[in-house]
Design a protein around this motif. Structure first.
Motif, PDB file in Angstrom:
ATOM      1  N   LEU A 374       0.842  -1.198   0.000  1.00  0.00           N
ATOM      2  CA  LEU A 374       0.000   0.000   0.000  1.00  0.00           C
ATOM      3  C   LEU A 374       0.875   1.245   0.000  1.00  0.00           C
ATOM      4  CD1 LEU A 374      -2.870   1.159   0.167  1.00  0.00           C
ATOM      5  CD2 LEU A 374      -2.638   1.090   2.659  1.00  0.00           C
ATOM      6  N   ARG A 376      -0.644   4.648  -0.729  1.00  0.00           N
ATOM      7  CA  ARG A 376      -1.443   5.709  -0.112  1.00  0.00           C
ATOM      8  C   ARG A 376      -2.925   5.360  -0.232  1.00  0.00           C
ATOM      9  NH1 ARG A 376       0.674   8.424  -4.583  1.00  0.00           N
ATOM     10  NH2 ARG A 376       2.132   9.480  -3.189  1.00  0.00           N
ATOM     11  N   SER A 377      -3.720   6.018   0.595  1.00  0.00           N
ATOM     12  CA  SER A 377      -5.166   5.839   0.586  1.00  0.00           C
ATOM     13  C   SER A 377      -5.822   7.203   0.708  1.00  0.00           C
ATOM     14  CB  SER A 377      -5.590   4.924   1.743  1.00  0.00           C
ATOM     15  OG  SER A 377      -6.993   4.801   1.786  1.00  0.00           O
ATOM     16  N   ASP A 380     -11.614   9.119   1.504  1.00  0.00           N
ATOM     17  CA  ASP A 380     -12.503   8.681   2.585  1.00  0.00           C
ATOM     18  C   ASP A 380     -12.781   9.772   3.611  1.00  0.00           C
ATOM     19  OD1 ASP A 380      -9.967   6.849   4.498  1.00  0.00           O
ATOM     20  OD2 ASP A 380      -9.862   8.690   3.305  1.00  0.00           O
ATOM     21  N   VAL A 602      -7.152  -5.217   1.047  1.00  0.00           N
ATOM     22  CA  VAL A 602      -8.277  -4.431   0.540  1.00  0.00           C
ATOM     23  C   VAL A 602      -9.575  -4.969   1.130  1.00  0.00           C
ATOM     24  CG1 VAL A 602      -7.290  -3.582  -1.615  1.00  0.00           C
ATOM     25  CG2 VAL A 602      -8.190  -5.880  -1.533  1.00  0.00           C
ATOM     26  N   CYS A 624     -13.312   4.544  -0.433  1.00  0.00           N
ATOM     27  CA  CYS A 624     -11.975   5.133  -0.544  1.00  0.00           C
ATOM     28  C   CYS A 624     -11.245   4.578  -1.756  1.00  0.00           C
ATOM     29  CB  CYS A 624     -11.149   4.886   0.730  1.00  0.00           C
ATOM     30  SG  CYS A 624     -10.538   3.212   0.900  1.00  0.00           S
ATOM     31  N   LYS A 626      -7.370   3.241  -2.932  1.00  0.00           N
ATOM     32  CA  LYS A 626      -6.054   2.813  -2.468  1.00  0.00           C
ATOM     33  C   LYS A 626      -5.126   2.630  -3.668  1.00  0.00           C
ATOM     34  CE  LYS A 626      -7.462   0.531   1.828  1.00  0.00           C
ATOM     35  NZ  LYS A 626      -7.495  -0.760   2.596  1.00  0.00           N
TER      36      LYS A 626
END
Length: 632
Positions: A374, A376-377, A380, A602, A624, A626
């Protein structure tokens, strides 16, 4: 002499792989490939320390005494002798007598001690003279009829050191053949393990036969590998032909667009030239009229002044004066030189008027799927957070466009996660793709597909058509799946009636075909296969470009299988999101084989897209976005 490539031709062992004739003075390399001494010597010319086998291209050190020091392959001579034997059995007049040398006598038998076939006279001498008592003669008819196997014919083999002594033993200590004299000096029984040649041969045969059996498995593997390589080569040729056809088709389409543009520009040029030519022609006519009047008046005035009488001049004086005065005071309209200013400004690469044919993909796929972590996310939090994210696409600027079904909008984010803009799309947008000219194409729960420009202005709407070529009924139509194929055509999936409608990017309908499941998501592989997923408890179905079913992809493990979003890589792999288990799977688009799992970090993954030269994967969850980065 040029180096050769490896070959698997199983030719006669007695044929030289260099001159392709029967081997003379056979010399064997350590790999067992045998050649004429003369040919091998020529092959080694210019080589200092090593020689490369012309057949299997292995490198071997050249002995200190040169090529001639390589092992002599006496078995090749045995095979040649067998060939001579076989020819003699076909015709008795083939070879001269091995005992007396007669060439006009018919062969009657074979004597191993004499070293070949002998005539009838020599057979008679063999039976009379004591000197031939240890010679074993086999009648010709026994060989001809097969009563005696020609492979059992043998000649006495003499020691290479003691040339008059017959080889009778095998020294297991040194691994060489020996004669009686050798056992006295070089291979004494006290320190060397000497075995009778016949006994040693039986042991050697058994050992070699076991090795042959042990090699059967690798032989099968090499046969299978060669077959697989040939299949891959055939597929490579087919894929290259398909790619070439795609290039030609793109080129022809681009040429059509360019020709249309050329005709339009020429039409505009023709009209502009025609209008200006008319204006200049009118001006020219007016000037020519004035010129004609002036010439006439000047000619008349000059002539009457020079030659006319007073009476003549008085008669036309008033008229001449009036005309000359008018002509003298005429104001000619200025000639507008700008009317000739007709030019052409060529377009530059990158402008909309230039059509890009496409790109060639040869990037080779690395083994496995690598490690994805991962990066970035986002999406949200804040006023513009996702409420029910679904399909995703990458704009020409590299931004991330996400269809937010609950918020009736396509939301645009920068790659760093910063919110950029929002495009209002009525009727709950489900999927989004970006066309070659940068427009956003969106499906929703309505009967029409919408096209928006980069600023969010709706430019066009068009309906799909069912396979029976009837326009979709708004009351019974839901468009979800959406993709652009390799020919820049739009594929729209209708989920209630279960069909895919193909269109040009302007919405013009091309064709439609039924599909086995509701096409919730669609993607197209590099080899033009159409992948459709249907969501909950369905499989992924693979169709050809005409809608013919080819294959079904199932879950790689015995777990829940709800495939949703998909995307294709430049190495022709298909990434598939599985909402049941929250993982991203990777399959081969060419074979349908499962390759591996990209990530499990996820929750309910839906839309998928690749960015940054496919080093990053965009995954849309419900609320969101990802981004996963492949670790190098």
């Amino acid at each position: 002499m040029a180096e050769s490539k490896p070959t698997s031709n199983n030719k006669d062992l007695t044929e030289c792989g260099i001159c392709l004739c029967t081997i003379e003075e056979p010399k064997a390399l350590p790999c067992l490939h045998t050649f004429c001494l003369k040919c091998l010597t020529k092959w080694a010319e210019g080589k200092k320390d090593t020689i490369r086998c012309p057949i299997c291209v292995q490198d071997f050190s050249i002995p200190g005494d040169g090529v001639k020091a390589f092992r002599t392959n006496f078995f090749i001579n045995t095979l040649k002798d067998r060939h001579v034997t076989a020819m003699t059995l076909q015709s008795r007049d083939t070879v001269p007598c091995a005992s007396c040398g007669a060439v006009d006598e018919q062969t009657e038998g074979h004597c191993s001690a004499c070293g070949g076939f002998i005539c009838g006279g020599c057979i008679a001498m063999h039976s009379k003279l004591k000197i031939y008592s240890n010679h074993k003669v086999i009648p010709y008819e026994d060989l001809k009829s097969g009563k005696v196997d020609v492979r059992n014919l043998s000649q006495k083999k003499y020691c290479q050191i003691h040339e008059e002594q017959v080889v009778r033993f095998y020294c297991e200590t040194c691994g060489v053949l020996t004669c009686r004299d050798c056992t006295v000096v070089d291979h004494p029984a006290s320190s060397h393990n000497l075995v009778n040649l016949e006994s040693a041969s039986k042991g050697h045969k058994k050992e070699i036969e076991q090795l042959i059996q042990g090699c059967d498995a690798i032989k099968i593997k090499t046969d299978d590998a060669l077959e697989e390589i040939d299949n891959v080569l055939d597929q490579l040729v087919k894929n290259a032909a398909t790619a070439e056809a795609g290039i030609d088709e793109s080129f022809n389409e681009a040429m059509k667009l360019l020709k249309d543009s050329r005709n339009k520009l020429k039409g505009e040029l023709t009209k502009a030239v025609s209008d200006r030519k008319k204006q200049l022609d009118c001006q020219k006519d007016e000037v020519m009229i004035q010129q004609t009047r002036l010439q006439t008046a000047l000619q008349m005035a000059t002539e009457v002044v020079k030659t006319g009488s007073d009476y003549d001049l008085a008669l036309i004086y008033t008229s001449l004066k009036t005309n000359l005065t008018e002509l003298r005071d005429v104001k000619l309209a200025p000639v507008d030189k700008q009317k000739a200013a007709v030019h052409f400004k060529p377009a530059h690469i990158g402008q909309e008027t230039t059509q890009k044919l496409g790109s060639v993909l040869a990037k080779q796929r690395k083994e496995g799927v690598g490690v994805w972590k991962l990066d970035r996310s986002f999406g949200d939090v804040g006023a513009e957070k996702l409420k029910y994210g679904r399909g995703v696409a990458i704009t020409q600027e590299g931004d991330i466009a996400v269809a937010d079904m609950a918020d009736s909008a396509v939301k645009i984010y920068k790659k760093d996660g910063q919110f950029k803009s929002s495009i209002t799309v009525p009727d709950n947008p489900w999927n989004v793709v970006v066309s070659s000219d940068g427009k956003l194409i969106v499906t929703n729960l309505s009967a029409s597909v919408s096209i928006y420009d980069g600023k969010g202005n709706q430019k066009h709407q068009f309906p799909t058509k069912s396979p029976d070529n009837v326009s979709s009924d708004t009351r019974d139509t839901t468009h979800w799946g959406l993709a652009i194929d390799n020919y820049n055509n739009l594929l729209v999936g209708e989920t209630r009636q279960k069909y895919i409608s193909k269109h040009h990017l302007d919405g013009t309908h091309i064709t439609s075909f039924k599909v086995p499941i509701s096409p919730v998501f669609i993607t197209v592989s590099l080899d033009a296969k159409i992948f459709i997923s249907g969501g909950m408890d369905t499989d992924v179905h693979i169709l050809n470009e005409n809608g013919v079913h080819l294959q079904t992809l199932t879950a790689p493990q015995d777990s829940g299988w709800s495939p949703y979003g998909m995307c294709c890589t430049s190495t022709n792999e298909i990434y598939i999101s599985n909402t049941s288990s929250g993982v991203i799977y990777c399959y081969s688009a060419e074979t349908g084989a499962y390759i591996g799992c990209l990530t499990k970090d996820v929750s309910f993954p839906v839309g998928l897209a690749l960015i940054d030269e496919e080093e990053k994967l965009v995954v849309v969850e419900t609320k969101c976005v990802k981004i996963f980065k492949q670790q190098i």
